[in-house]
Design an enzyme around this catalytic site. Structure first.
Site, PDB file in Angstrom:
ATOM      1  N   GLU A   3      -7.050 -29.409  15.647  1.00 20.64           N
ATOM      2  CA  GLU A   3      -6.446 -29.825  13.677  1.00 20.64           C
ATOM      3  C   GLU A   3      -5.933 -28.926  13.204  1.00 20.64           C
ATOM      4  O   GLU A   3      -4.886 -28.469  13.636  1.00 20.64           O
ATOM      5  CB  GLU A   3      -7.716 -28.498  14.102  1.00 20.64           C
ATOM      6  CG  GLU A   3      -9.240 -28.802  14.062  1.00 20.64           C
ATOM      7  CD  GLU A   3     -10.326 -27.581  13.712  1.00 20.64           C
ATOM      8  OE1 GLU A   3     -10.059 -26.723  12.910  1.00 20.64           O
ATOM      9  OE2 GLU A   3     -11.097 -27.980  14.589  1.00 20.64           O
ATOM     10  N   LYS A  54      -3.226 -27.011  11.337  1.00 23.96           N
ATOM     11  CA  LYS A  54      -3.344 -25.664  10.726  1.00 23.96           C
ATOM     12  C   LYS A  54      -3.454 -24.895   9.399  1.00 23.96           C
ATOM     13  O   LYS A  54      -2.041 -25.938   9.322  1.00 23.96           O
ATOM     14  CB  LYS A  54      -2.714 -24.482  11.640  1.00 23.96           C
ATOM     15  CG  LYS A  54      -2.741 -23.078  11.383  1.00 23.96           C
ATOM     16  CD  LYS A  54      -2.110 -22.193  12.551  1.00 23.96           C
ATOM     17  CE  LYS A  54      -1.943 -20.321  11.680  1.00 23.96           C
ATOM     18  NZ  LYS A  54      -2.579 -19.988  10.739  1.00 23.96           N
ATOM     19  N   ARG A  69      -7.575 -17.235   5.345  1.00 21.22           N
ATOM     20  CA  ARG A  69      -8.727 -17.100   6.728  1.00 21.22           C
ATOM     21  C   ARG A  69     -10.278 -16.835   6.201  1.00 21.22           C
ATOM     22  O   ARG A  69      -9.501 -15.246   5.051  1.00 21.22           O
ATOM     23  CB  ARG A  69      -8.141 -16.776   7.697  1.00 21.22           C
ATOM     24  CG  ARG A  69      -9.620 -16.959   8.686  1.00 21.22           C
ATOM     25  CD  ARG A  69      -9.523 -17.746   8.862  1.00 21.22           C
ATOM     26  NE  ARG A  69     -10.328 -18.609  10.538  1.00 21.22           N
ATOM     27  CZ  ARG A  69     -10.530 -18.037  12.029  1.00 21.22           C
ATOM     28  NH1 ARG A  69      -9.235 -17.428  12.040  1.00 21.22           N
ATOM     29  NH2 ARG A  69     -11.608 -18.401  12.486  1.00 21.22           N
ATOM     30  N   ARG A 115      -9.273 -12.169   5.961  1.00 25.40           N
ATOM     31  CA  ARG A 115      -9.266 -11.681   7.047  1.00 25.40           C
ATOM     32  C   ARG A 115      -9.712 -10.876   7.914  1.00 25.40           C
ATOM     33  O   ARG A 115     -10.366 -10.391   9.141  1.00 25.40           O
ATOM     34  CB  ARG A 115      -7.801 -12.642   7.199  1.00 25.40           C
ATOM     35  CG  ARG A 115      -7.538 -11.952   8.601  1.00 25.40           C
ATOM     36  CD  ARG A 115      -7.875 -13.112   9.859  1.00 25.40           C
ATOM     37  NE  ARG A 115      -7.491 -12.677  11.173  1.00 25.40           N
ATOM     38  CZ  ARG A 115      -6.763 -11.967  11.627  1.00 25.40           C
ATOM     39  NH1 ARG A 115      -5.510 -12.725  11.853  1.00 25.40           N
ATOM     40  NH2 ARG A 115      -6.164 -11.456  12.370  1.00 25.40           N
ATOM     41  N   GLU A 166     -10.530 -22.066   5.839  1.00 26.09           N
ATOM     42  CA  GLU A 166      -8.958 -21.614   5.149  1.00 26.09           C
ATOM     43  C   GLU A 166      -9.309 -21.790   3.313  1.00 26.09           C
ATOM     44  O   GLU A 166      -9.645 -23.010   3.359  1.00 26.09           O
ATOM     45  CB  GLU A 166      -8.453 -22.476   5.655  1.00 26.09           C
ATOM     46  CG  GLU A 166      -6.829 -22.200   5.348  1.00 26.09           C
ATOM     47  CD  GLU A 166      -6.474 -21.068   6.721  1.00 26.09           C
ATOM     48  OE1 GLU A 166      -7.038 -20.893   7.401  1.00 26.09           O
ATOM     49  OE2 GLU A 166      -4.817 -20.624   6.091  1.00 26.09           O
ATOM     50  N   LYS A 190      -2.386 -21.393  18.201  1.00 22.26           N
ATOM     51  CA  LYS A 190      -2.664 -21.557  17.299  1.00 22.26           C
ATOM     52  C   LYS A 190      -1.121 -22.243  17.608  1.00 22.26           C
ATOM     53  O   LYS A 190      -0.420 -21.809  18.347  1.00 22.26           O
ATOM     54  CB  LYS A 190      -1.995 -20.651  15.989  1.00 22.26           C
ATOM     55  CG  LYS A 190      -1.219 -19.559  16.331  1.00 22.26           C
ATOM     56  CD  LYS A 190      -1.528 -18.730  15.052  1.00 22.26           C
ATOM     57  CE  LYS A 190      -0.715 -17.116  15.861  1.00 22.26           C
ATOM     58  NZ  LYS A 190      -1.666 -16.080  14.709  1.00 22.26           N
TER      59      LYS A 190
END
Lengths: 523, 333
Positions: A222, A224, A229, A244, A269, A394
């Protein structure tokens, strides 16, 4: 407070994770309720005394000590609370008492802004220097004792031999001083029922990808996204938005909160649409305009409409999906998101890519303002709390680089109190003027920090309080994730995540980059 | 009466006494120098002629290989160019002296470094009345208040009690701090051998020769690792995080310095037991000494001069900062 102060100090001076765990566990076992619960909340920054601010204690110090002496001391020590704790004059004839943490918490929470100075002063008068430090850190928050929330929870689990996952989950559902949590852990009672309470579930976190290749049959890809978050929760008829760290940020994003009306918990996000962006996600810069607000105006909501790009589903109605593999959750997610308000929720797409080489090309080419890189998620992984190896990676796109000239330096805080560790750097205009383009305080090794500190001290031109202006002779190669227009700075530029990549002792300052070059990097 | 500003010249590299052509604690080699004490930022090698206490000369001899110089005992002095020089105990380290200069009816004292706390390894500070008091200000901020030393030493014993299998490694500057810590450990009843890093040995031997008894000292290098469990080891601060410390069993690092009062400083060095033990005057000692002597003017050589200057201003005491170089707020605090 003395016992709590001793715990704080032992955590400050211990580097070993095991020693920290042992110190906290012992404290939790040996200290009665509610003190231990308050202590736990303080360690994880879960206490808030709105009437007591850092400025309250700074002003208070001004009533006992000359403000100039305080200012000089503060610069030396690097921390307001510690400065006040150390500098507070002790009346030699005064008897010191040892109030409980609970007494302190009750005193602090019952104050108003008007009464806070007197109450804090009388507490300070009654304590020794270490307790004063603990008191002030408790009052204004930000313990900085090297204890993450995760570590504190682990210590709790260890102290009472209970499963960490249970602690993680219950923690967020209960309020300090967590008496029910202690009772459950100590007496082995029934877990409190939380199925209809909206609360934060710990995020699944990723590791940086450092390998050369990955089997894309086992891992999905996906984008980023460069936002923040969030976890949106709608349970028991109530909606909450968590950041987060598990902070409730619902108040800053009422548009998102109002629009989430289906029972469930989603992970995604938070982004905003810029007016220029034609419906696309705007850069992080645009999002920043909405962050950190207690209330948000209608105009704000219209100019910077927020939405969540959703990539995981933790709870769907009454079903907890977290133990299901990613691909099954993804199926449920793809059915879930289209039923939500389209202005405020969309689905983060899974990227279709043939092989790893193609992915590398795609990642390198991605310069969309809202894309930070790619995420690699193992298709068989359940949704796991925390940062567990081997599941999510990530892979950020490569940073941009610029050669800048150091202009100003400022002393750091805490561990870096005696070092000039925060650097403002600039680039050249066409007229040969140096304008600041950013500020960085990381990226260098301890050795390099020593060298930079020495450079600053030996090349100081001017002092402005804690800031030193230095000779414009040192080139710093600065790495940053992206660069944007900014009205705040004279250069018209703002960097995201700038850090010192290399010290270019070899490069003459005149050869550093120009503003125009940086302008060309705006995404 | 002469005005000190005409015959005493503060320079970045030291205080120059013009009629006598003598420098005090110059940071570079000079023809004539009075040296207050043996720390490297005050005692440099290579001077032509040196006046110092016999102990300071012995220390310089150990460090620079030559102890040539004119010994001047506490309370004694000499005259040169019409200036009468005499040395008086500063209480900082063994042999440390203040310099009193008398010229045409004016009295000027240079403290070098000093402290007022009792120290079993050196003579106590002698207050010397003067017109101009030229003082250090290493801890010239009100956050620096050194606690009583007994409580600091007790931290070591407390740790040995909870972790009897560890070895306690104390970082202490080789001249003065190391011997003071050893002597205080003895005074608190520690009669086992104390272990030394190689760099600490010669100075400890010199202290013994000069009449300061430190009890049984052993070299870490000569001792099997396992024997050092439950023991106390003294090393230079730089060795705390050095590869050298890996030869110790379960080491716990301590550091003896006035800077340990600030948590950030202790953390910076990775110190697990901060010992606030200093051979410099703390804030109360600095300000108390100025009050006690009540000089006409106070000049400040090095340290946190801004803080002490501000205090003088608040108390309407004439003061100025001299901005000396090369005096570093390093490990010898």
């Amino acid at each position: 407070m003395r016992r709590f102060a001793a715990l704080i100090d032992s955590l400050i001076y211990t580097r070993s994770r095991n020693a920290k765990l042992a110190a906290i566990s012992t404290y939790l076992r040996e200290t009665p309720d509610p003190d231990r619960g308050w202590a736990l909340a303080a360690l994880t920054d879960s206490l808030d005394f709105p009437a007591v601010k850092s400025s309250t204690i700074r002003n208070l110090a001004g009533t006992r000590i000359d403000p100039e002496l305080f200012r000089l001391s503060r610069h030396h020590v690097g921390d307001t609370a510690e400065t006040v704790a150390l500098i507070w004059p002790e009346a030699p004839d005064r008897e010191q008492s040892d109030p409980t943490v609970d007494e302190v918490v009750q005193a602090l929470s019952s104050t108003t802004r008007a009464t806070a100075p007197d109450i804090v002063a009388s507490l300070l008068d009654s304590m020794d220097s270490n307790s004063r430090y603990a008191l002030l850190k408790l009052a204004v928050g930000g313990m900085r004792v090297g204890v993450s929330a995760r570590l504190a929870k682990t210590a709790f689990a260890q102290a009472f031999a209970v499963p960490l996952d249970d602690v993680e989950e219950l923690w967020h559902a209960l309020d300090p001083p967590y008496v029910a949590l202690f009772r459950w852990a100590e007496e082995g009672g029934k877990r409190p029922d939380l199925s209809t309470t909206p609360f934060f579930r710990p995020f699944m976190l990723s590791h940086p990808f450092e390998g050369d290749s990955l089997d894309l049959g086992a891992y999905a890809v996906e984008w980023k996204w460069d936002g923040i978050r969030v976890q949106a929760v709608h349970l028991g008829g109530e909606t909450r938005l968590y950041s987060r760290g598990g902070d409730d940020i619902s108040a800053a994003f009422p548009d998102v909160v109002e629009a989430f009306d289906r029972a469930g918990v989603i992970d995604g996000e938070l982004l905003v649409r810029g007016t220029d962006q034609g419906g696309e996600a705007a850069s992080f810069n645009a999002l920043q305009k909405r962050l950190g607000r207690k209330t948000v105006s209608k105009k704000m909501r219209q100019e910077f409409p927020a939405f969540v790009r959703v990539y995981d589903l933790l709870i769907d109605g009454e079903d907890d999906l977290r133990l299901l593999p990613w691909h099954e959750r993804r199926q449920r997610l793809e059915a879930f998101v289209p039923t939500l308000n389209r202005d405020h929720f969309d689905l983060s797409a899974v990227i279709d890519v043939d092989d790893f080489a193609a992915l590398e090309t795609m990642r390198a080419g991605a310069r969309d303002a809202a894309i930070e890189g790619v995420m690699l998620k193992r298709r068989e992984s359940p949704y796991l709390a925390g940062r567990v190896t081997g599941h999510w990676y990530k892979w950020k796109r490569d940073p941009l680089n610029a050669d800048c000239v150091m202009m100003y330096a400022q002393r750091g805080n805490g561990r870096r109190a005696s070092f000039y560790s925060d650097y403002t750097f600039g680039c050249w205009t066409e007229d040969g003027e140096l304008l600041p383009v950013g500020k960085a305080y990381s990226g260098f090794t301890d050795e390099e920090l020593k060298w930079l500190d020495r450079f600053v001290r030996q090349n100081t031109l001017n002092r402005f309080g804690p800031v030193r202006e230095v000779a414009k002779s040192l080139v710093l190669e600065v790495a940053f994730d992206s660069i944007h227009d900014s009205k705040r700075h004279k250069s018209g530029l703002a960097m995201r995540f700038p850090r010192i990549h290399r010290i270019r002792k070899d490069k003459p300052a005149e050869e550093a980059d120009r503003i125009a070059t940086l302008r060309g990097m705006i995404s | 009466m002469a005005k000190a500003k005409h015959w005493i010249e503060p320079h970045p590299q030291g205080v120059y006494v013009r009629p006598a052509d003598i420098w005090i604690d110059p940071s570079g080699a000079k023809q004539h120098a009075v040296v207050t004490h043996g720390h490297a930022d005050h005692a440099r090698g290579g001077h032509g002629e040196v006046w110092a206490t016999p102990e300071t000369l012995a220390i310089m001899g150990l460090r620079y290989g030559t102890d040539a110089g004119t010994p001047v005992a506490y309370g004694e002095g000499f005259e040169r160019g019409g200036v009468r020089f005499s040395l008086h105990s500063a209480g900082h380290v063994l042999g440390s002296a203040q310099v009193l200069m008398e010229y045409q009816g004016e009295r000027v004292v240079v403290t070098g470094d000093f402290k007022r706390r009792p120290d079993p390894t050196c003579a106590p500070f002698e207050p010397v009345p003067c017109d101009i008091f030229i003082t250090e200000a290493t801890f010239g901020l009100p956050v620096f208040r050194h606690p009583p030393i007994a409580g600091e030493i007790a931290k070591i014993f407390a740790r040995l009690e909870t972790e009897p299998d560890s070895s306690i490694l104390i970082g202490a500057y080789a001249l003065g701090k190391a011997q003071r810590v050893i002597a205080e450990l003895r005074r608190a009843g520690w009669d086992k051998p104390i272990y030394l890093h190689g760099a600490q040995v010669r100075m400890c031997e010199l202290y013994e020769e000069l009449g300061v008894s430190l009890g049984e000292l052993r070299l870490v290098m000569d001792t099997p690792k396992e024997e050092m469990r439950g023991q106390i080891i003294i090393c230079p601060p730089s060795a705390l995080i050095d590869k050298w410390s890996r030869r110790l069993p379960s080491p716990v690092t301590a550091m003896a310095s006035g800077w340990m009062r600030v948590r950030g400083r202790a953390r910076q060095r990775g110190v697990e037991i901060p010992l606030v033990i200093s051979d410099h005057a703390d804030w109360d000692e600095l300000t108390g000494t100025i009050r006690e002597l009540a000089p006409k003017e106070t000049w400040i050589t090095h340290g946190s001069e801004d803080g002490l200057l501000r205090w003088c201003e608040l108390h309407q005491i004439r003061a100025r900062a001299l901005a000396m170089i090369g005096r570093e707020d390093g490990d010898d605090g």
